[in-house]
Design an enzyme around this catalytic site. Sequence first.
Site, PDB file in Angstrom:
ATOM      1  N   TYR A  36     -50.239 -35.429 -49.672  1.00 19.86           N
ATOM      2  CA  TYR A  36     -49.264 -34.755 -50.529  1.00 19.86           C
ATOM      3  C   TYR A  36     -47.868 -34.879 -49.905  1.00 19.86           C
ATOM      4  O   TYR A  36     -46.903 -35.242 -50.563  1.00 19.86           O
ATOM      5  CB  TYR A  36     -49.657 -33.285 -50.682  1.00 19.86           C
ATOM      6  CG  TYR A  36     -48.677 -32.457 -51.487  1.00 19.86           C
ATOM      7  CD1 TYR A  36     -48.847 -32.290 -52.854  1.00 19.86           C
ATOM      8  CD2 TYR A  36     -47.577 -31.855 -50.877  1.00 19.86           C
ATOM      9  CE1 TYR A  36     -47.946 -31.538 -53.601  1.00 19.86           C
ATOM     10  CE2 TYR A  36     -46.672 -31.107 -51.605  1.00 19.86           C
ATOM     11  CZ  TYR A  36     -46.868 -30.945 -52.964  1.00 19.86           C
ATOM     12  OH  TYR A  36     -45.972 -30.210 -53.700  1.00 19.86           O
ATOM     13  N   ASP A  37     -47.809 -34.599 -48.616  1.00 20.29           N
ATOM     14  CA  ASP A  37     -46.520 -34.655 -47.927  1.00 20.29           C
ATOM     15  C   ASP A  37     -45.925 -36.063 -47.977  1.00 20.29           C
ATOM     16  O   ASP A  37     -44.727 -36.231 -48.130  1.00 20.29           O
ATOM     17  CB  ASP A  37     -46.682 -34.216 -46.466  1.00 20.29           C
ATOM     18  CG  ASP A  37     -47.042 -32.738 -46.366  1.00 20.29           C
ATOM     19  OD1 ASP A  37     -46.705 -31.993 -47.301  1.00 20.29           O
ATOM     20  OD2 ASP A  37     -47.663 -32.349 -45.368  1.00 20.29           O
ATOM     21  N   SER A  82     -42.660  -3.643 -74.451  1.00 20.31           N
ATOM     22  CA  SER A  82     -43.613  -3.051 -73.520  1.00 20.31           C
ATOM     23  C   SER A  82     -44.804  -2.559 -74.331  1.00 20.31           C
ATOM     24  O   SER A  82     -44.776  -2.584 -75.558  1.00 20.31           O
ATOM     25  CB  SER A  82     -42.964  -1.926 -72.740  1.00 20.31           C
ATOM     26  OG  SER A  82     -42.544  -0.942 -73.643  1.00 20.31           O
ATOM     27  N   LYS A 121     -53.920  -5.825 -66.304  1.00 21.82           N
ATOM     28  CA  LYS A 121     -52.504  -5.473 -66.387  1.00 21.82           C
ATOM     29  C   LYS A 121     -51.901  -5.723 -65.010  1.00 21.82           C
ATOM     30  O   LYS A 121     -52.118  -4.958 -64.068  1.00 21.82           O
ATOM     31  CB  LYS A 121     -52.319  -4.013 -66.804  1.00 21.82           C
ATOM     32  CG  LYS A 121     -50.844  -3.677 -67.017  1.00 21.82           C
ATOM     33  CD  LYS A 121     -50.675  -2.376 -67.753  1.00 21.82           C
ATOM     34  CE  LYS A 121     -49.254  -2.146 -68.217  1.00 21.82           C
ATOM     35  NZ  LYS A 121     -48.240  -2.295 -67.193  1.00 21.82           N
ATOM     36  N   ARG A 142     -37.099  -9.753 -68.169  1.00 21.84           N
ATOM     37  CA  ARG A 142     -37.161  -9.009 -69.405  1.00 21.84           C
ATOM     38  C   ARG A 142     -35.859  -8.259 -69.690  1.00 21.84           C
ATOM     39  O   ARG A 142     -35.433  -8.137 -70.832  1.00 21.84           O
ATOM     40  CB  ARG A 142     -38.314  -8.011 -69.288  1.00 21.84           C
ATOM     41  CG  ARG A 142     -38.403  -7.138 -70.454  1.00 21.84           C
ATOM     42  CD  ARG A 142     -39.632  -6.277 -70.324  1.00 21.84           C
ATOM     43  NE  ARG A 142     -39.255  -4.950 -70.781  1.00 21.84           N
ATOM     44  CZ  ARG A 142     -40.097  -3.980 -70.995  1.00 21.84           C
ATOM     45  NH1 ARG A 142     -41.365  -4.162 -70.764  1.00 21.84           N
ATOM     46  NH2 ARG A 142     -39.683  -2.833 -71.417  1.00 21.84           N
ATOM     47  N   GLU A 179     -46.443 -12.526 -66.068  1.00 26.71           N
ATOM     48  CA  GLU A 179     -46.028 -11.660 -64.979  1.00 26.71           C
ATOM     49  C   GLU A 179     -45.928 -12.464 -63.688  1.00 26.71           C
ATOM     50  O   GLU A 179     -46.811 -13.248 -63.374  1.00 26.71           O
ATOM     51  CB  GLU A 179     -47.088 -10.557 -64.824  1.00 26.71           C
ATOM     52  CG  GLU A 179     -46.619  -9.341 -64.100  1.00 26.71           C
ATOM     53  CD  GLU A 179     -46.003  -8.279 -65.024  1.00 26.71           C
ATOM     54  OE1 GLU A 179     -45.714  -8.593 -66.208  1.00 26.71           O
ATOM     55  OE2 GLU A 179     -45.808  -7.150 -64.552  1.00 26.71           O
ATOM     56  N   LYS A 320     -54.916   2.526 -67.976  1.00 24.67           N
ATOM     57  CA  LYS A 320     -54.579   2.485 -66.551  1.00 24.67           C
ATOM     58  C   LYS A 320     -55.713   2.927 -65.641  1.00 24.67           C
ATOM     59  O   LYS A 320     -56.661   3.568 -66.062  1.00 24.67           O
ATOM     60  CB  LYS A 320     -53.357   3.373 -66.310  1.00 24.67           C
ATOM     61  CG  LYS A 320     -52.119   2.833 -67.003  1.00 24.67           C
ATOM     62  CD  LYS A 320     -50.954   2.848 -66.059  1.00 24.67           C
ATOM     63  CE  LYS A 320     -49.717   2.323 -66.719  1.00 24.67           C
ATOM     64  NZ  LYS A 320     -48.541   2.440 -65.902  1.00 24.67           N
ATOM     65  N   CYS A 420     -56.458  12.461 -22.463  1.00 20.32           N
ATOM     66  CA  CYS A 420     -56.774  12.552 -21.036  1.00 20.32           C
ATOM     67  C   CYS A 420     -55.707  13.273 -20.218  1.00 20.32           C
ATOM     68  O   CYS A 420     -55.902  13.507 -19.030  1.00 20.32           O
ATOM     69  CB  CYS A 420     -57.019  11.161 -20.458  1.00 20.32           C
ATOM     70  SG  CYS A 420     -55.516  10.195 -20.278  1.00 20.32           S
ATOM     71  N   CYS A 441     -58.723   7.035 -19.281  1.00 21.74           N
ATOM     72  CA  CYS A 441     -58.615   7.748 -20.554  1.00 21.74           C
ATOM     73  C   CYS A 441     -59.811   7.397 -21.448  1.00 21.74           C
ATOM     74  O   CYS A 441     -59.997   6.235 -21.797  1.00 21.74           O
ATOM     75  CB  CYS A 441     -57.301   7.344 -21.238  1.00 21.74           C
ATOM     76  SG  CYS A 441     -57.049   8.096 -22.842  1.00 21.74           S
TER      77      CYS A 441
HETATM   78  S1  IVH Z   1     -48.599  -7.851 -73.128  1.00 23.42           S
HETATM   79  C1  IVH Z   1     -46.054  -7.315 -76.774  1.00 23.42           C
HETATM   80  N1  IVH Z   1     -50.319  -8.267 -71.198  1.00 23.42           N
HETATM   81  O1  IVH Z   1     -46.858  -4.634 -68.735  1.00 23.42           O
HETATM   82  C2  IVH Z   1     -46.872  -7.027 -75.588  1.00 23.42           C
HETATM   83  N2  IVH Z   1     -48.295  -7.146 -70.662  1.00 23.42           N
HETATM   84  O2  IVH Z   1     -45.539  -2.362 -70.679  1.00 23.42           O
HETATM   85  C3  IVH Z   1     -46.239  -7.535 -74.369  1.00 23.42           C
HETATM   86  N3  IVH Z   1     -48.073  -6.579 -68.277  1.00 23.42           N
HETATM   87  O3  IVH Z   1     -43.633  -5.553 -69.483  1.00 23.42           O
HETATM   88  C4  IVH Z   1     -46.935  -7.264 -73.118  1.00 23.42           C
HETATM   89  N4  IVH Z   1     -49.985  -7.441 -67.646  1.00 23.42           N
HETATM   90  O4  IVH Z   1     -44.760  -6.959 -67.812  1.00 23.42           O
HETATM   91  C5  IVH Z   1     -49.122  -7.746 -71.524  1.00 23.42           C
HETATM   92  N5  IVH Z   1     -51.936  -8.751 -69.595  1.00 23.42           N
HETATM   93  C6  IVH Z   1     -50.734  -8.226 -69.929  1.00 23.42           C
HETATM   94  C7  IVH Z   1     -49.892  -7.626 -68.965  1.00 23.42           C
HETATM   95  C8  IVH Z   1     -48.672  -7.082 -69.372  1.00 23.42           C
HETATM   96  C9  IVH Z   1     -48.888  -6.823 -67.260  1.00 23.42           C
HETATM   97  C10 IVH Z   1     -46.778  -5.891 -68.159  1.00 23.42           C
HETATM   98  C11 IVH Z   1     -45.655  -6.601 -68.827  1.00 23.42           C
HETATM   99  C12 IVH Z   1     -44.993  -5.619 -69.730  1.00 23.42           C
HETATM  100  C13 IVH Z   1     -45.661  -4.335 -69.397  1.00 23.42           C
HETATM  101  C14 IVH Z   1     -45.993  -3.638 -70.663  1.00 23.42           C
END
Ligand code: IVH
Length: 685
Positions: A36-37, A82, A121, A142, A179, A320, A420, A441
Amino acid sequence: MRREAERRAAELRRLIEEANYRYYVLDAPSLPDAEYDRLYRELEAIEAAYPELRTADSPTRRVGGQAVAAFAPVRHAVPMLSIRTETNSEPEGALAFDARMRRELGLAADDPPVEYACELKFDGLAISLRYQHGVLVQAATRGDGETGEDVTHNVRTIRCVPLWLKTDAPPDLLEARGEVFMTRADFERYNARQRASGGTPLVNPRNGAAGSIRQLDPALAAQRPLYFFAYGLGETRGWRLPETHGAVLDQLAAWGLPVNCDRAVVRGGAALIDFHRSIGQRRADIPFDIDGVVYKVNRLDLQARLGFVSREPRWAVAHKYPAQEELTLVEAIEVNVGRTGALTPVARLKPVFVGGVTVSNATLHNQDEIDRKDVRVGDWVIVRRAGDVIPEVVQVVTERRPPGTEPYSILAHYPTCPVCGSRVAREAGEAVTRCTGGLYCPAQRKQALLHFASRRAMDIEGLGEKLVDQLVERELVHSPADLYRLDHATLAGLERMAGKSAANLLAAIDKSRHTTLARFIHALGISNVGETTAKDLARHFGRLDALLAADAATLMQVPDVGPVVAQSIVDFFAETHNREVIERLRDPAVGGVRWPEHEGSSAVAGPLAGKTVVLTGTLPSLSREAAKAMIEAAGGKVAGSVSKKTDYVVAGAEAGSKLTKAQELAVMVLDEAELLALINTGTQT
Ligand code: IVH
């Protein structure tokens, strides 16, 4: 010539990116590092000779690049949203989501279950990657969802992000969203390095990733290893979308984008719970932080029907896990005494549920860390426990500090050892505060025995903490040599020991008698002598007696052994007690520990035989690991610091104090090309 160079450059770019893909995305390397190098260097050479052939999508652009003064704003044509978090704990959260989806889709009780895509997530930073006609042209954060920041230069340094899509017929435009994150192992490694060099450690992997992406200088960004997983789409043009989210991710993966494999398409609410639970059980084994799982309605037409509520899609929810960071109170600060007598401060916490367990202690590392974070008794602090990592105080919430607290000093609270009673001292320039009691000790004796028996030392299986506690407290074992005199009756008489386990332990002790010199040296537990130094010493001296006879000057001929390490070794062997233990260990009538002895030598044939090389800064093409491997293959030894014993310093971009030191000591400084010439031909250019 130029035509040929152009053709070859294109070919090399393909080969290199294919190798990157196999290495970083598939985790299945296809080329040896050296090959590779070689390809990489060939491409660099062509681009240096014909600068006009330097394309924006060349893998050589992944390193270096110009620092920017500020990030340019990027408007997202499709906003980056989000997702709503289901706050109920399982199983209600998932069932509530499923029930809501069925209701909103107008499904009756006897309609078939809804299909969901389940994913992790990721706990990092959301990024949108923009590919025009298959070529990566922009990466953006974002931001507020409408407008983010252009971080293309930093995202390019992430090796698993493809510079172009693996297809002959890419969409006209594709925004892949996902992400960026740092693995826990990389986070720990980075912090260990920062602590050792007096730098500022990162608070957690997420901050590590975010800080790196928002770094103006890409060379600095590249120092923190990052990864990326795609989980969705932004704007697209010239592509007929698949019917389901699962199929979208499959297509992204087929185009070479990293898509996490811990995902599933399932039907109905109960299956969501199963996914949540099974990932939850494996959370600690996943190499990066996740804060939950995400459920998405799988069919894109149904997603469109469900639409959005304010800034969140109705068709997705995050479920969560218990947080890995929590707020709690420092009720006291105490110390543990370790093998080398180091007093490690520990915060006694008001018990708090974090990372899936109740935590009531967190390490504070040493006095410097206490000072840096200014942790005081009575403070509210953020504690973190991720995976199997020892819980740690991340930072103090100073706004909540009660009046009347005082900075904490280990020495002021522990002028003498709590185990000790010996005097406690902190040497100038040392991070650790130590008990001076040595093997007098009991705490140090216990730790010394555990270290002696540990897997990478004498490897005595079954000699664990509970057993060592009893052996020391009942005065059965004072030094490691005593281990070899234990008999079956004594062992079988200990708590939790049956005849069978006593016999197993005796067999394990007996087996450890056959060892290597390196393991033996490591097992002695000399301060500042870890596994690597032990190996270096064994290789250099070959025989224990040669090591025992060495003075500081002789020891310093060993690569990476400086005055501090040399003095630790001299001090250790100067103790009559330590000499006695060693003699008893190798006395056939007592310990009977033995290893093959030979003449010491570090000579390996090769152009760098016997040479010590120090690497500093970022080399244009070779990773540090690759450079080290090449030097070692050529018979050289790579050392961590520059001294008079150093033969060459290989300096790359951002080389710092090591380069200055080399110049001061008149050590020959090479760049990467010169190093390679030396290795390949044995000549200095
Ligand atoms: S979907 C329209 N899928 O969680 C839906 N988000 O509050 C868009 N995140 O800002 C998000 N893993 O950075 C989605 N498997 C996943 C995720 C994910 C992490 C983050 C993402 C987003 C936040 C959502």
